[in-house]
Motif scaffolding. Structure first.
Motif, PDB file in Angstrom:
ATOM      1  N   LYS A 175       0.413  -2.953   3.387  1.00  0.00           N
ATOM      2  CA  LYS A 175      -0.400  -1.957   2.683  1.00  0.00           C
ATOM      3  C   LYS A 175      -1.601  -2.606   2.002  1.00  0.00           C
ATOM      4  O   LYS A 175      -2.713  -2.078   2.047  1.00  0.00           O
ATOM      5  N   THR A 230       3.240   3.592  11.912  1.00  0.00           N
ATOM      6  CA  THR A 230       3.703   2.764  10.790  1.00  0.00           C
ATOM      7  C   THR A 230       5.209   2.516  10.875  1.00  0.00           C
ATOM      8  O   THR A 230       5.693   1.391  10.695  1.00  0.00           O
ATOM      9  N   LYS A 232       4.662  -4.277   1.380  1.00  0.00           N
ATOM     10  CA  LYS A 232       3.564  -4.290   0.397  1.00  0.00           C
ATOM     11  C   LYS A 232       2.369  -5.074   0.938  1.00  0.00           C
ATOM     12  O   LYS A 232       1.217  -4.703   0.732  1.00  0.00           O
ATOM     13  N   ALA A 289      -4.215  -3.508   4.551  1.00  0.00           N
ATOM     14  CA  ALA A 289      -4.966  -2.321   4.976  1.00  0.00           C
ATOM     15  C   ALA A 289      -6.002  -1.935   3.927  1.00  0.00           C
ATOM     16  O   ALA A 289      -7.151  -1.586   4.252  1.00  0.00           O
ATOM     17  N   GLU A 290      -5.605  -1.994   2.657  1.00  0.00           N
ATOM     18  CA  GLU A 290      -6.541  -1.683   1.566  1.00  0.00           C
ATOM     19  C   GLU A 290      -7.712  -2.654   1.563  1.00  0.00           C
ATOM     20  O   GLU A 290      -8.866  -2.258   1.391  1.00  0.00           O
TER      21      GLU A 290
END
Length: 642
Positions: free
Chosen positions: A382, A605, A379, A385-386
């Motif tokens: 991710k 990934t 998480k 990256a966001e």
């Protein structure tokens, strides 16, 4: 008070007070002028008086504009950002109705400062620049000074430290040029802003110099709110230099002033830093210490929640989670982290979310719940990256906006030049050869200017491209570029049936290095490691910094055994410290490394996830080692469908 919010942002990202600085040349009626003088001493009392006056009866536009102008200052001093912006925009609206240009542009300064406290401060740039242009055209040094401070504040909030510093230096120089002009902000007042910028750039001794100058001035002028801010800045700078006695002395004096003024948020900021010092000094908290810290932080969290200061509310919750963690109460720490994640998600605090997920993973690991720790790590990747995507988009939009402004200015210059040329052509028949020569020379200079602008734009584009692909501190590839090249190597390995090894290397105990020797030493360690990687590995290898102390290494055409040998040789090289790092007694640089032979069925990934798990295994087995999978051993991992 904005300075405290920004100082807190820097510990994990922003306000600077300009109370009264924007009103030095505005001719206020006696009633509003008297209230304005009280803002720095008792802003809450001023708010109460003005709100009552506005509720009593409708007022003429100009009179209400004056009240809203002062009300915005009072809200600003109380760190009530949304209310400050609402009052400033209302004053601006009323000023337009009055047709008073001076009042209108002072209100623009006020709006710019209020936007500095908003979620998106960028609209403040337009208001501040409009006021600055008008002040310079109309030779209004008071408004020029206030506009420079407002623009510096907004740029500081937007983390553009270089631009902020240029505006504050201009305001400081303006004050030096007009020492007897009461309408211009005093140099000692501007010094507090300069101190803050130097603090963010980790130039703590220079920050202390400016903070001392401003603190002496505020003592002499009995400006208690600003004095508390400067003392807070001194406490933070001294603590960064590990001078605990000086830090505590200035923090405690700042807190005493805030409490005397009823400034609950000011006291909350100081309390948060004092707790930070205690947590840094105490590795294990006993029950009494934990109870006292928890009680103080709960009050601090409630204070920030009442003020809708969600960023600092999350910071305070994180501090509480750290306290529970240090006391080995991991479940209570996890509850606090989950509470903070809810707030961070609700209000879009993506950077906080990344940090919180990292802490959540650590807590699960301490509780031996490695499955949940792994889920938290995924998480976090991710969310990171966001956050990077959002940051890149924001920077790109800002760059586009600057380019559009430049294009408009350039077009205006061309239009002006064309008009001048047309007028010259009308007169050319009546002018002698000297005038013709001057016109030709002017056109030639214009062409040169256009060429210079074009060359400059090309250079800027090249610089922007470099900055977008490399890590500023180490000079290595940044995360985005490293992953892009790694994905390309996977494709090439798949096409040519060539081996490809990839490793994730994490510096062991890097937080302890930072805590023990300071962040400057930590930065030097990162630079040293980056240089060794460039020396030890091939030019064809991919070397990138993908996190704080985490690096990605990809070795095209290399099998696992060779990669292990190269990595172990590199680790041996890092044990021999250069002279400037040898000064830190007890400093040792080791790595935990997860290495895989990349199965070409995987995407980047999946490969990162496998290497990351091996890295955690290296940590668990005692650090300072390379843990790797045997050739083509990818058991437990399903390849992505091709």
């Amino acid at each position: 008070m904005r300075r405290r919010i920004l100082a807190a942002f820097l510990l994990i990202s922003g306000l600077i007070t300009g109370v009264n600085a924007t009103a030095r040349e505005l001719d206020l009626p006696e009633a509003q002028a008297t209230l304005l003088k009280k803002v720095n001493q008792s802003p809450l009392d001023v708010i109460e008086v003005i709100v009552a006056a506005l509720a009593e009866k409708p007022l003429p536009a100009k009179q209400e504009a004056y009240y809203q102008y002062v009300l915005s200052d009072a809200y600003y001093a109380s760190i009530l950002g949304p209310d400050a912006l609402t009052a400033a925009l209302r004053a601006h609206e009323l000023a337009i109705q009055t047709g008073d240009e001076t009042l209108l542009h002072w209100c623009k300064v006020k709006v710019a400062m209020a936007y500095d406290m908003a979620q998106d401060a960028s609209p403040g740039l337009e208001y501040g620049q409009s006021a600055l242009d008008w002040a310079q055209q109309n030779q209004n040094p008071g408004m020029e000074s206030a506009s420079l401070i407002a623009l510096g504040s907004v740029n500081l909030t937007l983390s553009d430290f270089a631009t902020a510093l240029s505006y504050f230096k201009a305001a400081y120089q303006l004050a030096r040029q007009h020492p007897d002009n009461q309408h211009v902000a005093e140099a000692a007042h501007v010094a507090s802003y300069l101190g803050l910028v130097h603090e963010y750039q980790r130039e703590h001794r220079q920050a202390i110099e400016y903070y001392l100058e401003s603190a002496d001035y505020y003592r002499a002028t009995h400006n208690q709110i600003e004095l508390a801010n400067s003392l807070y800045g001194l406490g933070k700078a001294y603590w960064s230099l590990q001078d605990k006695a000086q830090a505590l002395a200035h923090y405690n004096e700042s807190m005493a002033i805030s409490e005397a003024l009823g400034d609950t948020q000011g006291a909350a900021y100081t309390a948060l830093d004092l707790v930070g010092i205690q947590l840094a000094e105490t590795k294990e908290l006993n029950a009494t210490e934990l109870y006292d810290i928890a009680q103080l932080l709960q009050k601090t969290i409630a204070t920030f929640a009442r003020a809708d200061n969600h960023n600092m509310q999350v910071n305070a919750i994180i501090k509480l989670a750290f306290a529970y963690r240090n006391a080995a109460r991991y479940e209570q720490a996890l509850v606090q982290v989950n509470n903070a994640l809810v707030i961070a998600h609700k209000f879009g605090l993506l950077q906080k979310k990344v940090n919180l997920l990292a802490m959540q993973g650590e807590l699960f690991a301490r509780m031996n719940n490695y499955k949940r720790a792994y889920e938290a790590a995924i998480k976090r990747i991710k969310a990171a990256a966001e956050y990077r995507d959002l940051t890149d988009k924001t920077q790109l939009q800002q760059l586009y906006a600057e380019m559009e402004v430049g294009k408009v200015k350039h077009n205006n210059e061309l239009l002006a030049a064309q008009n001048a040329r047309q007028q010259a052509e009308i007169k050319v028949a009546k002018r002698d050869k000297t005038i013709i020569f001057l016109v030709v020379a002017t056109l030639a200079m214009l062409c040169v200017a256009i060429i210079v602008l074009y060359v400059s734009a090309k250079r800027q584009h090249k610089l922007t491209l470099t900055l977008a692909q490399t890590d500023e501190l180490t000079g290595l590839l940044n995360r985005r570029q490293a992953l892009k090249l790694f994905e390309r190597e996977i494709t090439l390995a798949r096409r040519h049936l060539q081996p490809l090894c990839m490793a994730i290397a994490d510096i062991d105990d890097f937080k302890i290095i930072n805590d023990t020797f300071g962040h400057q030493a930590g930065d030097e360690v990162l630079k040293f490691v980056a240089a060794k990687m460039c020396d030890c590995f091939r030019g064809s290898d991919i070397i990138g910094r993908i996190g704080g102390e985490e690096f990605l290494l990809a070795f095209p055409g290399v099998k696992t055994e060779s990669a292990v040998t190269a990595l172990e040789a590199f680790m041996g090289e890092c044990l021999v410290l250069p002279e400037h790092l040898s000064e830190y007694q007890g400093l040792t640089i080791t790595f935990s490394i997860g290495l895989i032979n990349v199965d070409t069925r995987f995407d980047s990934t999946t490969a990162l996830g496998i290497a990351d798990e091996l890295l955690y295994q290296a940590k668990a087995e005692g650090k300072a080692r390379v843990v790797y999978k045997a050739e083509n051993d990818v058991s437990g991992f399903a390849p992505k469908a091709m």
